[in-house]
Design a protein around this motif. Structure first.
Motif, PDB file in Angstrom:
ATOM      1  N   LEU A   1       0.821  -1.219   0.000  1.00 56.29           N
ATOM      2  CA  LEU A   1       0.000   0.000   0.000  1.00 56.29           C
ATOM      3  C   LEU A   1       0.849   1.260   0.000  1.00 56.29           C
ATOM      4  CD1 LEU A   1      -2.742  -1.033   2.569  1.00 56.29           C
ATOM      5  CD2 LEU A   1      -2.991  -0.813   0.098  1.00 56.29           C
ATOM      6  N   GLU A   2       2.032   1.117   0.532  1.00 53.08           N
ATOM      7  CA  GLU A   2       2.954   2.239   0.635  1.00 53.08           C
ATOM      8  C   GLU A   2       3.184   2.913  -0.718  1.00 53.08           C
ATOM      9  OE1 GLU A   2       7.327   2.642   2.714  1.00 53.08           O
ATOM     10  OE2 GLU A   2       6.605   0.688   2.061  1.00 53.08           O
ATOM     11  N   GLU A   3       3.038   2.123  -1.787  1.00 50.06           N
ATOM     12  CA  GLU A   3       3.220   2.706  -3.118  1.00 50.06           C
ATOM     13  C   GLU A   3       2.240   3.837  -3.381  1.00 50.06           C
ATOM     14  OE1 GLU A   3       2.841  -0.163  -6.170  1.00 50.06           O
ATOM     15  OE2 GLU A   3       4.339  -1.523  -5.316  1.00 50.06           O
ATOM     16  N   ARG A   4       1.036   3.671  -2.869  1.00 50.17           N
ATOM     17  CA  ARG A   4      -0.020   4.624  -3.208  1.00 50.17           C
ATOM     18  C   ARG A   4      -0.382   5.543  -2.054  1.00 50.17           C
ATOM     19  NH1 ARG A   4      -2.938   3.336  -7.506  1.00 50.17           N
ATOM     20  NH2 ARG A   4      -2.257   1.461  -8.594  1.00 50.17           N
ATOM     21  N   TYR A   5      -0.156   5.063  -0.849  1.00 46.20           N
ATOM     22  CA  TYR A   5      -0.675   5.810   0.291  1.00 46.20           C
ATOM     23  C   TYR A   5       0.434   6.094   1.299  1.00 46.20           C
ATOM     24  CZ  TYR A   5      -4.781   3.573  -1.691  1.00 46.20           C
ATOM     25  OH  TYR A   5      -5.724   3.123  -2.553  1.00 46.20           O
ATOM     26  N   THR A   6       0.203   7.120   2.048  1.00 44.82           N
ATOM     27  CA  THR A   6       1.078   7.384   3.184  1.00 44.82           C
ATOM     28  C   THR A   6       0.459   6.676   4.381  1.00 44.82           C
ATOM     29  OG1 THR A   6       1.609   9.520   2.255  1.00 44.82           O
ATOM     30  CG2 THR A   6       2.090   9.192   4.591  1.00 44.82           C
ATOM     31  N   ILE A   7       1.250   5.926   5.114  1.00 44.86           N
ATOM     32  CA  ILE A   7       0.684   5.143   6.201  1.00 44.86           C
ATOM     33  C   ILE A   7       1.317   5.554   7.531  1.00 44.86           C
ATOM     34  CG2 ILE A   7       0.454   2.812   7.164  1.00 44.86           C
ATOM     35  CD1 ILE A   7       0.412   1.753   4.323  1.00 44.86           C
ATOM     36  N   ILE A   8       0.466   5.785   8.499  1.00 46.76           N
ATOM     37  CA  ILE A   8       0.953   5.994   9.863  1.00 46.76           C
ATOM     38  C   ILE A   8       0.389   4.863  10.704  1.00 46.76           C
ATOM     39  CG2 ILE A   8       1.143   7.606  11.782  1.00 46.76           C
ATOM     40  CD1 ILE A   8       0.276   9.827   9.873  1.00 46.76           C
ATOM     41  N   VAL A   9       1.264   4.136  11.367  1.00 47.36           N
ATOM     42  CA  VAL A   9       0.787   2.958  12.095  1.00 47.36           C
ATOM     43  C   VAL A   9       1.223   3.045  13.556  1.00 47.36           C
ATOM     44  CG1 VAL A   9       2.796   1.619  11.356  1.00 47.36           C
ATOM     45  CG2 VAL A   9       0.765   0.424  12.152  1.00 47.36           C
ATOM     46  N   VAL A  10       0.246   2.796  14.427  1.00 52.31           N
ATOM     47  CA  VAL A  10       0.568   2.694  15.859  1.00 52.31           C
ATOM     48  C   VAL A  10       0.794   1.228  16.173  1.00 52.31           C
ATOM     49  CG1 VAL A  10      -0.496   2.726  18.137  1.00 52.31           C
ATOM     50  CG2 VAL A  10      -0.591   4.752  16.702  1.00 52.31           C
ATOM     51  N   THR A  11       1.858   0.933  16.864  1.00 56.94           N
ATOM     52  CA  THR A  11       2.062  -0.462  17.233  1.00 56.94           C
ATOM     53  C   THR A  11       2.806  -0.519  18.553  1.00 56.94           C
ATOM     54  OG1 THR A  11       3.063  -2.551  16.579  1.00 56.94           O
ATOM     55  CG2 THR A  11       4.172  -0.565  15.846  1.00 56.94           C
ATOM     56  N   HIS A  12       2.517  -1.563  19.327  1.00 53.37           N
ATOM     57  CA  HIS A  12       3.390  -1.763  20.475  1.00 53.37           C
ATOM     58  C   HIS A  12       4.206  -3.037  20.286  1.00 53.37           C
ATOM     59  CE1 HIS A  12      -0.463  -3.506  22.424  1.00 53.37           C
ATOM     60  NE2 HIS A  12       0.132  -4.422  21.709  1.00 53.37           N
ATOM     61  N   ASN A  13       4.164  -3.518  19.047  1.00 57.75           N
ATOM     62  CA  ASN A  13       4.964  -4.689  18.705  1.00 57.75           C
ATOM     63  C   ASN A  13       6.257  -4.202  18.040  1.00 57.75           C
ATOM     64  OD1 ASN A  13       6.152  -6.809  17.345  1.00 57.75           O
ATOM     65  ND2 ASN A  13       4.196  -7.811  16.887  1.00 57.75           N
ATOM     66  N   MET A  14       7.341  -4.325  18.774  1.00 53.98           N
ATOM     67  CA  MET A  14       8.621  -3.779  18.331  1.00 53.98           C
ATOM     68  C   MET A  14       9.073  -4.391  17.018  1.00 53.98           C
ATOM     69  SD  MET A  14       9.496  -1.639  20.475  1.00 53.98           S
ATOM     70  CE  MET A  14       9.051  -2.563  21.928  1.00 53.98           C
ATOM     71  N   GLN A  15       8.915  -5.722  16.899  1.00 50.04           N
ATOM     72  CA  GLN A  15       9.334  -6.379  15.674  1.00 50.04           C
ATOM     73  C   GLN A  15       8.564  -5.834  14.487  1.00 50.04           C
ATOM     74  OE1 GLN A  15       8.656  -8.129  18.447  1.00 50.04           O
ATOM     75  NE2 GLN A  15      10.757  -8.676  18.968  1.00 50.04           N
ATOM     76  N   GLN A  16       7.267  -5.599  14.741  1.00 53.12           N
ATOM     77  CA  GLN A  16       6.447  -5.119  13.648  1.00 53.12           C
ATOM     78  C   GLN A  16       6.931  -3.751  13.170  1.00 53.12           C
ATOM     79  OE1 GLN A  16       2.158  -3.992  14.234  1.00 53.12           O
ATOM     80  NE2 GLN A  16       1.985  -5.868  13.028  1.00 53.12           N
ATOM     81  N   ALA A  17       7.227  -2.876  14.123  1.00 53.98           N
ATOM     82  CA  ALA A  17       7.721  -1.554  13.750  1.00 53.98           C
ATOM     83  C   ALA A  17       9.023  -1.708  12.965  1.00 53.98           C
ATOM     84  CB  ALA A  17       7.940  -0.708  15.000  1.00 53.98           C
ATOM     85  N   ALA A  18       9.896  -2.582  13.443  1.00 54.66           N
ATOM     86  CA  ALA A  18      11.192  -2.756  12.789  1.00 54.66           C
ATOM     87  C   ALA A  18      11.015  -3.317  11.382  1.00 54.66           C
ATOM     88  CB  ALA A  18      12.067  -3.692  13.630  1.00 54.66           C
ATOM     89  N   ARG A  19      10.117  -4.307  11.241  1.00 56.80           N
ATOM     90  CA  ARG A  19       9.924  -4.951   9.950  1.00 56.80           C
ATOM     91  C   ARG A  19       9.199  -4.050   8.978  1.00 56.80           C
ATOM     92  NH1 ARG A  19       8.158  -9.795  12.885  1.00 56.80           N
ATOM     93  NH2 ARG A  19       6.110  -8.873  12.797  1.00 56.80           N
ATOM     94  N   ALA A  20       8.162  -3.383   9.472  1.00 54.49           N
ATOM     95  CA  ALA A  20       7.183  -2.821   8.544  1.00 54.49           C
ATOM     96  C   ALA A  20       7.334  -1.331   8.275  1.00 54.49           C
ATOM     97  CB  ALA A  20       5.771  -3.100   9.066  1.00 54.49           C
ATOM     98  N   SER A  21       8.128  -0.604   9.041  1.00 51.09           N
ATOM     99  CA  SER A  21       8.086   0.845   8.861  1.00 51.09           C
ATOM    100  C   SER A  21       9.381   1.408   8.291  1.00 51.09           C
ATOM    101  CB  SER A  21       7.770   1.522  10.198  1.00 51.09           C
ATOM    102  OG  SER A  21       8.865   1.399  11.067  1.00 51.09           O
ATOM    103  N   ASP A  22       9.238   2.595   7.703  1.00 57.42           N
ATOM    104  CA  ASP A  22      10.410   3.303   7.201  1.00 57.42           C
ATOM    105  C   ASP A  22      10.940   4.268   8.253  1.00 57.42           C
ATOM    106  OD1 ASP A  22      10.065   2.167   4.550  1.00 57.42           O
ATOM    107  OD2 ASP A  22       8.321   3.480   4.410  1.00 57.42           O
TER     108      ASP A  22
END
Lengths: 310, 313, 314
Positions: free
Chosen positions: C251-272
């Motif tokens: 989705l990042e190709e088309r949209y700007t995404i802001i994600v709240v997470t308390h899963n550290m791995q997820q933040a590390a894997r999924a965010s810029d």
């Protein structure tokens, strides 16, 4: 800590030992509870059986003519058609007046109104209105719909009676509708707002469809309540006696003298019960119960049906 | 979105204002709902105003000494309030004596003892009983409760009396007391019961020593609302208690009597004649006002207790 | 136990942020460039890029959403204190931090969802393409249409799958072929193949992961600019979580995404980019540190950040 941990088993042991001997107390208690349930059910059963057995001769002897005849001073010719007409008109007035206003009020209170002290005050006010005795609503109807608005309603007319009963059930409609709206999960609203739906779009397309079964059940039940009410009609001035509608047009009947099913029951119940009006009263009650209880049953059916879909 | 990038499309600051048409529609809809809500509120104001206006009218017409007399005979200018209060108190008292234990017993049974299957049968039957119009119960009180119960126990009881009417009202409020009490007891957390059973307590002990005290606010509310309902009940008394023309002050529940509500109904039944008759007509509203404030204060008190239960759990 | 650290950070809050984020923005140019062209050809609202056929990374990663000293109040309680950060276009920005650090509150402030909660108030600025979203004449309904939201618990409408996706376009009166739009949205949400034969079935009958992707499809059906995701995978099993994360990257190709997470791995894997928030002694959330995700996780500047991302508190 140490003291407590030794005390608990001691209590357990003492209780269980003491309990063994006193079991009959529990049995008697349970027996009394069961008795109260049985008495409750017995009252209902006796009431229905008593009324139906008294009414039976009327239906076997007169059949449908009891339903289609007008009120008369002669018990043998008296029927409830005018009451059926009055109750029917009252039902329509309640449906077109109390339902929309009540449901819209509930929507305003639950979906639109800011959560201020005024809103809370209004909610408390409405809840208390639901507890005001019905005879007091009759006085309101007498003051407002019969006297103040007499030129519009025709005074002591079925319109005034219907409006009075509409006002009577209004708080009930509001409360049950508001409860149904409150039961709709907030997540559903947020989902709607989250994709940019407006308040009305969220309310109409998401909240109302979810709350509809509850709202419907509550309003239908309130209709049954309205049709069983007698005291307000007495005060508003439904006819207590017999009268002839003759060949009056429907408009005349709407603005003229009127009666309703429960009113007929009341009038006949005041006649000496040894007279021919005794069985007649019971027969009128059977008709009234058939109307109100079938509306109730319909509401409960609605509720159960929609509950399955959730 | 696609449109926003096209040449000549409005700047973002304008776009973010949203559609004026939609905003206007939203405002209109809100106004309609607000109007409906205001109407509902107006109704309550109207009730109080109409009652107060005519009640003042009544008090202005009579001397206060007329409020204590031999009995309640409004057409003769005798407005003895004691007669009506006593009638209301006696019948409501009898009603609570009947409906209190039976309703509470039913509630405890349904909440603590009954199998789900039994509950599923009994609850709808209670709803049916609650749905029976009071005029029907009036007839039942007159034609069955009085001859079969009251007059058997006390052969001297009159054909119309406060006792039969009171029992009739009691039957009427059994479902109310049962359902409000049951709700209160079912709101008691499971953990509390489990703690009690965990100590080896029996069902009776758990019901009476744990659940009942924990639900006491709600049960109190049930009784208060029941009393309020009893005081406000009209038709059972109008049919079974007698005293349609008026009644003499007396305290015997086996004699005919009149309550505040029944007095309104009795007087209103002949309102055509009452209309001109001096203070009798406004006396209707005076009684209504008393009834309104009596039940209002009971309901408010009930509300306080109900809310206390909600707060605790 | 964390008190001394917290105090330490309070001082360092304001200093590093902006350069760090800008660094982040330039950090991933290679991947952004072709995407920018693609969106551009779609006619998505990117006036800055319009007419420049060669990708310019510094322009393509211009912040879509900027928070400028934003504070958020519930009544008199300040839940978020003077938060400042930028969200670059077509990237995924993660908000991480312990409970009470105001992540969700900040997220919900960006599309004015918090307006629905009585007696809340925003101070400072929330800018969307330079426009203050809390400006006088801004309609929150319009804001939410452009800045969509996916919630923590999947919350499909109790309607059919088709109607779930079509709801947004319908209420916005979007013209065009609804069937195509629904299909396109479901495809983008990587759900089409699983549901194409049962579009009439209820959305609530799907599995948790499918429901969440349905909610994403529903959000993108109104063609928003920004998608806010509030712990979108916290109610899902690990497999469904991975699917959502992969989807976010697409989705990042088309949209700007802001994600709240308390899963550290997820933040590390999924965010810029990552914004790390914490709860101060006044119980208000504030920004501790922000920057490219790799930097936050491998080389944090702040001790508290290091402690948090290494799982020592929170």
């Amino acid at each position: 800590m140490a003291g407590a941990s030794t005390a608990v088993p001691a209590v357990v042991v003492r209780r269980s030992l003491a309990g063994q001997g006193a079991d009959w107390r529990g049995l008697i208690f349970q027996g009394l509870l069961l008795l109260s349930v049985v008495i409750t059910l017995l009252f209902l059963f006796i009431l229905l059986a008593d009324v139906f057995s008294r009414a039976l001769p009327v239906f076997t002897e007169r059949g449908g003519s009891f339903l289609s005849s007008s009120l008369s001073s002669s018990a043998a010719r008296s029927g409830v058609i005018q009451g059926l007409f009055g109750s029917f008109v009252i039902a329509i007035i309640v449906v077109i007046v109390a339902f929309p206003i009540g449901i819209m009020t509930a929507i305003y209170l639950e979906e639109y109104a800011p959560d201020t002290r005024l809103t809370q005050l209004i909610s408390i006010n409405i809840r208390n209105l639901a507890g005001v005795p019905s005879v007091v609503y009759g006085l309101l109807g007498l003051a407002v719909f019969v006297q103040l608005l007499g030129p519009l309603t025709g005074g002591r007319s079925v319109i005034a009676g219907g409006l009075t009963l509409a006002v009577l059930v209004l708080p009930i409609v509001i409360i049950t509708s508001a409860e149904s709206l409150r039961a709709v999960p907030q997540a559903l609203r947020e989902a709607g707002y989250g994709i940019g739906a407006s308040r009305w779009q969220v309310t109409r397309s998401l909240v109302l469809p979810s709350a509809a079964p509850g709202i419907l059940t509550g309003t239908v039940l309130s209709l049954s309540r309205a049709l069983g009410e007698t005291a307000p009609l007495i005060v508003v001035g439904a006819v207590s006696g017999y009268f002839s509608t003759g060949n009056a047009s429907t408009v005349d009947q709407l603005f003229g003298r009127f009666t309703a099913l429960p009113m007929i029951v009341f009038n006949w119940a005041r006649e000496p019960q040894q007279s021919a009006f005794g069985p007649l009263t019971a027969a009128a009650i059977v008709v009234l119960l058939l109307v109100t209880l079938s509306i109730n049953a319909f509401a409960i059916l609605l509720r159960n049906r929609f509950e399955k879909n959730w | 979105m696609a449109a926003a990038a096209q040449p000549g499309s409005p700047p973002l600051s304008v776009v973010l204002r949203g559609s004026a048409g939609r905003r206007r529609r939203e405002q209109i809809i809100r106004a309609i709902f607000f109007g409906a809500a205001s109407l509902s509120i107006l109704v309550s104001i109207f009730i109080v105003l109409s009652l107060i206006f005519e009640a003042i009218n009544f008090l202005a017409q009579i001397g206060l000494d007329q409020l204590v007399a031999l009995g309640w005979f409004p057409r003769r200018g005798l407005f003895d309030l004691r007669t009506l209060f006593v009638g209301s108190v006696i019948t409501t008292g009898i009603a609570i004596l009947v409906a209190g234990p039976i309703g509470l017993g039913t509630a405890i049974y349904l909440s603590e003892y009954a199998q789900p299957r039994v509950r599923r049968i009994v609850k709808p039957i209670l709803e049916i009983l609650a749905g029976i119009p009071s005029v029907v119960l009036g007839f039942f009180a007159l034609t069955w409760i009085n001859p079969q119960l009251v007059q058997r126990l006390n052969p001297g009881a009159e054909g119309f009396n406060l006792m039969a009417a009171g029992i009739g009202v009691g039957v009427l409020i059994i479902p109310l007391i049962a359902s409000v009490s049951e709700d209160a007891m079912r709101a008691v957390p499971r953990s509390l019961r489990e703690a009690s059973y965990g100590l080896g307590a029996r069902r009776i002990t758990t019901s009476l020593r744990v659940v009942f005290p924990a639900a006491i606010s709600g049960i109190t509310a049930a009784f208060i609302i029941g009393i309020s309902r009893g005081i406000g009940e009209t038709m059972v008394l109008a049919i079974a208690a007698g005293g349609s023309g008026g009644s003499i002050f007396q305290l015997n529940p086996f004699e005919p009597g009149q309550s505040i509500t029944a007095a309104i109904a009795a007087l209103a039944t002949g309102t055509d004649q009452v209309r001109g008759a001096s203070a009798a007509f406004p006396s209707l509203f005076f009684l209504g006002l008393i009834l309104f404030f009596l039940t209002l204060s009971l309901n408010l008190a009930g509300d306080v207790f109900v809310r206390r239960t909600r707060q605790r759990y | 136990m964390t008190t001394p650290l917290e105090e330490n950070m309070i001082h360092s809050t304001v200093a590093p942020p902006d350069p760090a984020v800008e660094g982040a923005a330039v950090a991933a140019p290679g991947r952004d460039a072709p995407i920018a062209v693609k969106i551009h050809s779609d006619g998505a609202p990117k006036p800055e890029v319009k007419g420049t056929p060669t990708p310019q990374t510094d322009v393509a990663t211009v912040p879509v959403v900027r928070l400028r000293g934003m504070s958020f109040y519930y009544g008199s309680f300040r839940a978020v204190r003077e938060v400042t950060f930028d969200v670059p276009k077509n990237e995924i920005t993660a908000l991480i931090g312990p409970s009470g650090s105001g992540k969700s509150t900040i997220l919900r402030a960006i599309n004015r969802m918090n307006d629905l909660i009585p007696s809340t108030r925003v101070e400072g600025e929330v800018l969307y393409n330079g426009e203050d979203l809390y400006g006088d004449r801004v309609d929150p309904v319009e804001v939410r249409r452009r800045i969509g939201m996916v919630f923590q618990k999947p919350n499909p409408f109790p309607k059919s799958i088709f109607d779930n996706v079509a709801f947004g376009p319908r209420v916005h009166g979007l013209k065009g072929n609804l069937n195509d739009l629904v299909e396109q949205s479901l495809r983008r949400a990587a759900l089409w193949d699983e549901v194409k034969d049962k579009l009439k079935q209820s959305g609530t009958a799907l599995s948790g992961g499918q429901q969440q992707r349905l909610c994403i499809a529903r959000a993108i059906a109104v063609e928003p600019d920004v998608i806010l995701m509030d712990e979108p995978a916290s109610a899902l099993d690990p497999r469904a979580t991975l699917q959502i994360e992969e989807l976010m990257h697409e989705l990042e190709e088309r949209y700007t995404i802001i994600v709240v997470t308390h899963n550290m791995q997820q933040a590390a894997r999924a965010s810029d980019n990552t914004v790390f928030l914490n709860m101060g002694e006044d119980r208000a959330g504030y920004v501790v540190e922000m920057g490219p995700t790799t930097q936050i996780f491998t080389n944090p500047k702040n001790q508290l950040t290091e402690d948090y991302v290494s799982g020592r508190f929170g």
